[in-house]
Design a protein around this motif. Structure first.
Motif, PDB file in Angstrom:
ATOM      1  N   ASP A  57    -130.703  45.214  58.461  1.00  0.00           N
ATOM      2  CA  ASP A  57    -129.446  45.468  57.743  1.00  0.00           C
ATOM      3  C   ASP A  57    -129.143  46.959  57.668  1.00  0.00           C
ATOM      4  O   ASP A  57    -127.981  47.358  57.632  1.00  0.00           O
ATOM      5  CB  ASP A  57    -129.534  44.885  56.332  1.00  0.00           C
ATOM      6  CG  ASP A  57    -129.645  43.370  56.348  1.00  0.00           C
ATOM      7  OD1 ASP A  57    -128.755  42.725  56.921  1.00  0.00           O
ATOM      8  OD2 ASP A  57    -130.635  42.845  55.800  1.00  0.00           O
ATOM      9  N   ALA A  58    -130.208  47.775  57.609  1.00  0.00           N
ATOM     10  CA  ALA A  58    -130.040  49.230  57.597  1.00  0.00           C
ATOM     11  C   ALA A  58    -131.229  49.860  58.303  1.00  0.00           C
ATOM     12  O   ALA A  58    -132.343  49.341  58.241  1.00  0.00           O
ATOM     13  CB  ALA A  58    -129.936  49.755  56.166  1.00  0.00           C
TER      14      ALA A  58
ATOM     15  N   ARG B  74    -124.752  51.465  60.021  1.00  0.00           N
ATOM     16  CA  ARG B  74    -126.016  50.986  59.447  1.00  0.00           C
ATOM     17  C   ARG B  74    -127.177  51.945  59.674  1.00  0.00           C
ATOM     18  O   ARG B  74    -128.306  51.644  59.316  1.00  0.00           O
ATOM     19  CB  ARG B  74    -126.363  49.607  60.030  1.00  0.00           C
ATOM     20  CG  ARG B  74    -125.373  48.525  59.669  1.00  0.00           C
ATOM     21  CD  ARG B  74    -125.903  47.129  59.998  1.00  0.00           C
ATOM     22  NE  ARG B  74    -125.876  46.847  61.434  1.00  0.00           N
ATOM     23  CZ  ARG B  74    -126.952  46.718  62.195  1.00  0.00           C
ATOM     24  NH1 ARG B  74    -128.147  46.872  61.673  1.00  0.00           N
ATOM     25  NH2 ARG B  74    -126.836  46.437  63.481  1.00  0.00           N
TER      26      ARG B  74
END
Length: 240
Positions: free
Chosen positions: A39-40, A61
């Motif tokens: 997600d990041a 991201r």
């Protein structure tokens, strides 16, 4: 959240691995998949971020959180005097050197050769650390001594991590003459950040992650890992 503090396949390639091998391709593919699924992504420098984004990861991201040091390194008094005394370094000597893992890509043979070119009785080249290149560096220092240079060379070997601030403080000018490799072109080292926290000027080679760290108020950037260029930069600092 996936933290990328380095790229293992490029470290392996820098140490002699083949970029055309299955091992390199599969390792890079796996790393890219991890980066893409997260997600990041958090990484250490703009140069590393650019590499991650170039693999197809959404730029929104990918975040940069650079190398940091404890607040104490900025506020506490760190005395390098006992280290200098133990190594028989005089108060009037000028110490140029590094605290590092001694890998070939660090270019520390360039630092030794630059010290030999300067041929200055006040100059001490101090290399603190251990690693694969230590034996070769020790041999090179012995060759330079036999050549008659007045510069002194001191290689201490490994120092426990918790004791590295003192050798850092014993150095007047911190040197990072890294060679250009797939690894060094992307990944920033921690040690010059520690040196700058102690107020030491640094001399680095012109690599993207090092340019990010070292502005004109903090040190000198030389165009390549070349003994003559490093000697010129160090000579100006030693005389200042």
């Amino acid at each position: 959240v996936y933290e990328a503090r380095g790229f293992l396949e490029d470290t392996w390639r820098t140490r002699g691995g083949d970029a055309d091998s299955d091992f390199y391709r599969w390792t890079r593919r796996t790393e890219t998949r991890c980066l893409s699924l997260a997600d990041a992504v958090v990484t250490l420098s703009q140069s590393m971020r650019d590499d991650v984004v170039a693999r197809g990861v959404d730029p929104s991201r990918v975040h940069v959180v650079g190398n940091c040091v404890p607040n104490a390194l900025l506020t506490d008094v760190v005395d390098g005097g006992p280290v200098r005394q133990a190594l028989d370094i005089r108060p009037t000597d000028v110490v140029v050197g590094t605290v590092s893992t001694l890998n070939a890509y660090e270019g520390l043979d360039v630092l030794l050769d630059a010290g030999g070119l300067l041929d200055d009785a006040r100059l001490v080249v101090l290399v603190v650390g251990d690693g694969p290149a230590r034996e070769r560096l020790t041999r090179r220092a012995a060759e330079l001594r036999r050549s008659g240079t007045r510069t002194r060379f001191v290689l201490t070997g490994r120092v426990p991590h918790g004791r590295t601030p003192e050798p850092h403080a014993a150095i007047d000018v911190f040197c990072v003459p890294r060679r250009a490799t797939p690894f060094t072109a992307l990944v920033p080292p921690l040690k010059p950040v520690e040196a700058m926290a102690l107020g030491r000027p640094v001399v680095v080679t012109d690599l993207p992650p090092l340019r990010e760290l070292v502005g004109p108020d903090r040190g000198v950037v030389i165009s390549g890992a070349d003994p003559e260029l490093l000697a010129q930069a160090l000579g100006e600092l030693v005389a200042d």
